[in-house]
Scaffold this active site. Structure first.
Site, PDB file in Angstrom:
ATOM      1  N   SER A 173       0.863  -1.195   0.000  1.00 28.90           N
ATOM      2  CA  SER A 173       0.000   0.000   0.000  1.00 28.90           C
ATOM      3  C   SER A 173       0.892   1.234   0.000  1.00 28.90           C
ATOM      4  O   SER A 173       1.682   1.421  -0.918  1.00 28.90           O
ATOM      5  CB  SER A 173      -0.948  -0.033   1.207  1.00 28.90           C
ATOM      6  OG  SER A 173      -1.851   1.049   1.148  1.00 28.90           O
ATOM      7  N   THR A 174       0.814   2.061   1.026  1.00 25.65           N
ATOM      8  CA  THR A 174       1.568   3.311   1.066  1.00 25.65           C
ATOM      9  C   THR A 174       3.066   3.049   0.916  1.00 25.65           C
ATOM     10  O   THR A 174       3.652   2.303   1.686  1.00 25.65           O
ATOM     11  CB  THR A 174       1.311   4.052   2.392  1.00 25.65           C
ATOM     12  OG1 THR A 174      -0.088   4.130   2.628  1.00 25.65           O
ATOM     13  CG2 THR A 174       1.907   5.449   2.349  1.00 25.65           C
ATOM     14  N   HIS A 199      -2.650  -1.097  -3.299  1.00 27.27           N
ATOM     15  CA  HIS A 199      -3.741  -0.136  -3.129  1.00 27.27           C
ATOM     16  C   HIS A 199      -3.472   1.073  -4.016  1.00 27.27           C
ATOM     17  O   HIS A 199      -2.500   1.798  -3.814  1.00 27.27           O
ATOM     18  CB  HIS A 199      -3.850   0.315  -1.674  1.00 27.27           C
ATOM     19  CG  HIS A 199      -4.189  -0.798  -0.726  1.00 27.27           C
ATOM     20  ND1 HIS A 199      -3.917  -0.737   0.623  1.00 27.27           N
ATOM     21  CD2 HIS A 199      -4.781  -1.998  -0.934  1.00 27.27           C
ATOM     22  CE1 HIS A 199      -4.333  -1.851   1.206  1.00 27.27           C
ATOM     23  NE2 HIS A 199      -4.851  -2.633   0.278  1.00 27.27           N
ATOM     24  N   MET A 292      -0.034   1.213   5.224  1.00 24.66           N
ATOM     25  CA  MET A 292      -0.760   1.589   6.439  1.00 24.66           C
ATOM     26  C   MET A 292      -1.925   0.639   6.666  1.00 24.66           C
ATOM     27  O   MET A 292      -2.562   0.174   5.727  1.00 24.66           O
ATOM     28  CB  MET A 292      -1.288   3.025   6.294  1.00 24.66           C
ATOM     29  CG  MET A 292      -1.919   3.583   7.553  1.00 24.66           C
ATOM     30  SD  MET A 292      -0.680   3.903   8.810  1.00 24.66           S
ATOM     31  CE  MET A 292      -1.743   4.452  10.165  1.00 24.66           C
ATOM     32  N   ASP A 295      -4.560  -4.538   6.146  1.00 18.71           N
ATOM     33  CA  ASP A 295      -4.983  -5.356   5.012  1.00 18.71           C
ATOM     34  C   ASP A 295      -3.857  -6.316   4.623  1.00 18.71           C
ATOM     35  O   ASP A 295      -2.713  -5.898   4.455  1.00 18.71           O
ATOM     36  CB  ASP A 295      -5.358  -4.471   3.826  1.00 18.71           C
ATOM     37  CG  ASP A 295      -5.970  -5.263   2.684  1.00 18.71           C
ATOM     38  OD1 ASP A 295      -6.628  -6.281   2.953  1.00 18.71           O
ATOM     39  OD2 ASP A 295      -5.796  -4.860   1.520  1.00 18.71           O
TER      40      ASP A 295
END
Length: 353
Positions: A173-174, A199, A292, A295
């Protein structure tokens, strides 16, 4: 903790709307704004913010050039807030590659209402960015020059068949756009098939995959329903859709489907990981990288308990040590590796009898 935010945007309307929106939230504080990067530079040096909210298209110096200069000298967590047309999306992807933590869209029409409607998402993104640790990047450095990329060559059928029993699934993600780039550019053309959930907004995944395809030895593309996960191919879940792994007659395929968000995300890493555990078991390598939230943590636990090998990116090299940390807490991780060691681990897993 109150997050200190500085806005750089040439539109007075945007700056005013953001100031109004942020003033209503006790978790964030707007400490300043500027209409262009040249004015912003001195202000930021005198009073460094926790997060920079940056437009891309501005006169004088564009946001991308400004971001690269910042990341070379004094990295500041940066969130891009830009009009994401097709061309704008390409530039925003360059910004992510240059070190931006996240990208938020702003429309050309109905701006004030859009910012009001997306208040919660923006505040959460700013809070996430404030906890990130962007890494310094030398100005003008060619990040791919130091690593030769092998030519794409056909793979013998026997090796191809062997690889099909050893799929790799990756969630991030991030900070993941940069992390995935580093991993994939270190893999050869005949690396095992990789299914990736990153993401990312809907407009981005096809262009992101195309960008990686141009710099990787592997073939990288946005996944389509029914695509086969074959050797030398990396499939990226489309933004706004989930992706699952399926096994039919000894071959792995991806199933791309709609559905509600899982862990507030679509695509969700948990959806990919749990499906890989169900169809691949101990033949799967699961990797959870920077991001973050949580997930992928529970999905990795399912993979781990089913005999798959699992790897988490270590804290020191994560932009945000959230998702890997949660998987470690669940005792779902076999190995904790720095980002630079993940590609090597994939190749070692592939060579295992």
């Amino acid at each position: 903790m109150v997050v200190k935010v500085f806005v750089v945007d040439d539109s007075a309307v945007v700056r005013q709307a953001l100031a109004h929106m942020l003033s209503d939230n006790p978790e964030v504080e707007l400490i300043g704004s500027a209409p262009n990067p040249l004015l912003a530079m001195d202000m930021i040096r005198k009073n460094p913010p926790d997060v920079l909210l940056l437009d891309i298209e501005m006169p004088g110096m564009d946001g991308l050039t400004f971001l690269r200069q910042l990341m070379a000298s004094t990295p500041i967590p940066t969130v891009i807030c830009s009009t994401l047309s097709t061309e704008g999306s390409k530039v925003a992807l360059e910004a992510l590659s240059a070190g931006a933590v996240a990208v938020l869209a702003k429309p050309k029409l109905g701006l004030k209402q859009h910012l009001a409607d997306s208040r919660r998402e923006m505040v959460q993104t700013l809070k996430t960015a404030a906890r990130s640790r962007p890494r310094a990047r030398p100005t003008g450095a060619d990040t791919h020059a130091a690593r030769p990329v092998a030519a794409r060559t056909p793979v013998p059928g026997s090796v191809h068949a062997f690889a099909m029993n050893k799929p790799v699934v990756i969630g991030s993600s991030t900070g993941g756009t940069q992390a995935l780039e580093l991993v994939l550019t270190h893999l050869p053309a005949d690396a095992p098939g990789i299914a990736i959930t990153q993401h990312m907004p809907e407009k981005f995944t096809a262009m992101y995959a195309a960008r990686l395809n141009g710099i990787c030895a592997m073939n990288v593309r946005e996944a389509k329903d029914g695509d086969r996960l074959e050797r030398g191919v990396a499939l990226i879940a489309p933004g706004g859709l989930h992706m699952q792994l399926r096994k039919v007659a000894g071959q792995y395929f991806v199933h791309v489907l709609d559905g509600p968000p899982v862990n507030r995300h679509k695509p969700s890493v948990d959806v990919l990981f749990k499906s890989a555990a169900e169809c691949g078991g101990r033949d799967v390598l699961g990797i959870l990288m920077t991001g973050m939230g949580d997930d992928g943590a529970r999905g990795m636990k399912v993979l781990h308990d089913g005999g798959a090998r699992t790897i988490a990116q270590n804290e020191e090299t994560c932009v945000v040590f959230g998702m890997p940390k949660e998987a470690i807490k669940l005792q779902a991780v076999d190995d904790i590796l720095p980002l630079e060691g993940i590609a090597r681990a994939i190749l070692q897993f592939d060579s295992r009898a």
